[in-house]
Scaffold this motif. Sequence first.
Motif, mmCIF file in Angstrom:
data_model
loop_
_atom_site.group_PDB
_atom_site.id
_atom_site.type_symbol
_atom_site.label_atom_id
_atom_site.label_comp_id
_atom_site.label_asym_id
_atom_site.label_seq_id
_atom_site.Cartn_x
_atom_site.Cartn_y
_atom_site.Cartn_z
ATOM 1 N N LYS A 23 5.169 8.185 -2.274
ATOM 2 C CA LYS A 23 4.336 7.273 -1.502
ATOM 3 C C LYS A 23 5.157 6.078 -1.050
ATOM 4 O O LYS A 23 6.214 5.781 -1.612
ATOM 5 C CB LYS A 23 3.149 6.819 -2.347
ATOM 6 C CG LYS A 23 3.542 6.090 -3.622
ATOM 7 C CD LYS A 23 2.362 5.880 -4.556
ATOM 8 C CE LYS A 23 1.927 7.190 -5.181
ATOM 9 N NZ LYS A 23 0.852 6.980 -6.217
ATOM 10 N N CYS A 33 1.269 4.971 2.813
ATOM 11 C CA CYS A 33 1.151 6.390 3.146
ATOM 12 C C CYS A 33 1.772 7.210 2.027
ATOM 13 O O CYS A 33 2.442 6.665 1.143
ATOM 14 C CB CYS A 33 1.824 6.702 4.488
ATOM 15 S SG CYS A 33 3.613 6.458 4.479
ATOM 16 N N ASP A 34 1.542 8.505 2.048
ATOM 17 C CA ASP A 34 2.203 9.403 1.104
ATOM 18 C C ASP A 34 2.941 10.478 1.886
ATOM 19 O O ASP A 34 2.759 10.633 3.089
ATOM 20 C CB ASP A 34 1.226 10.023 0.108
ATOM 21 C CG ASP A 34 0.080 10.750 0.791
ATOM 22 O OD1 ASP A 34 0.163 10.955 2.025
ATOM 23 O OD2 ASP A 34 -0.892 11.123 0.124
ATOM 24 N N PHE A 45 7.460 11.174 7.505
ATOM 25 C CA PHE A 45 6.152 10.512 7.423
ATOM 26 C C PHE A 45 6.086 9.455 8.516
ATOM 27 O O PHE A 45 7.095 9.080 9.114
ATOM 28 C CB PHE A 45 5.923 9.883 6.043
ATOM 29 C CG PHE A 45 6.961 8.869 5.631
ATOM 30 C CD1 PHE A 45 6.844 7.531 5.999
ATOM 31 C CD2 PHE A 45 8.051 9.252 4.862
ATOM 32 C CE1 PHE A 45 7.796 6.594 5.621
ATOM 33 C CE2 PHE A 45 9.005 8.321 4.476
ATOM 34 C CZ PHE A 45 8.881 6.994 4.851
ATOM 35 N N ILE A 47 4.757 5.557 9.740
ATOM 36 C CA ILE A 47 4.467 4.231 9.214
ATOM 37 C C ILE A 47 4.457 3.227 10.358
ATOM 38 O O ILE A 47 5.247 3.330 11.297
ATOM 39 C CB ILE A 47 5.514 3.826 8.139
ATOM 40 C CG1 ILE A 47 5.170 2.468 7.542
ATOM 41 C CG2 ILE A 47 6.920 3.827 8.709
ATOM 42 C CD1 ILE A 47 6.062 2.081 6.377
#
Length: 279
Positions: A23, A33-34, A45, A47
């Motif tokens: 995370k 977020c994870d 991911f 962000i």
Amino acid sequence: NATQRVAFKCVGRDGLGIAVKGKVKDSHGAQICDFQSNHLGMGSFYIKAVPEEHYVVVCNDENGHTKEFELPLSESSALSLSLTSNKEIVSYNIIASGSMLDYSDKYILIHSRGIPLAIAPITGMQNKSMDLSNAPEGIIHFAVVDIHGNVYSNRLWFHRKEQTSAITLEEPLKSVKPREDAHLRLHLTCGVPSEAGNFSISVTNNGQMPYSCDNMNIVSNLLLTSDLQGYVESPGYYFNGDLAAKDLDLEHLLLTQGWSKFSLQEILQNSYSRYRKYY
């Protein structure tokens, strides 16, 4: 304040990929977020970084180890290049903030192994598409440059061509005695009929060099690893089986390992000082 995609690659002490999940937290400990790796410790991911905020990545590997890493501080004036594709049509989008919102002297440059495919000025209409159907198979290099040859953002993209040829063994290979001739019958299918060609065959000791379709082969060497920096684990994996299912894994590889052929900025600024045996 711009949503960014962050790619990562987690490796162990032996340099090989390790599956991880984790995370992202801000300086107050709140989870942003994870994420979870897809293949050989690689993943990505999204962000949206707040200015002056400090972010920490908390990682857990498959062996139960936990480590924390600080992400770089966000920049208030920066430019990034985002790519998406639909078959052979690649769309690019410029994400910018601060002084980088002035596109007046910036261009998108697209090349394949040093052969320019396109160059176009960047305007306020950021979303553009590029038809790569006539481009050669392999890595396509996208870059945002200015009139002075400065490079602001790089992005690698892999262009797949539909496979048009295949070689199959028409009958099983029979056991032969030492120094006895081995006869093979091969069948070649290709998109364009051809009566002649140049072919190679190699024979190995299966006990010493067991075959794996994930190992390096001539296709992975010519189209992938020769254009990338660093060690690529199991490069043949990206060229066998269900290729569409492996496109995301290949994209993560190109997001975490850079272009190796030459410095684009040095070429554009005519300051390339390294010795070049071949032009």
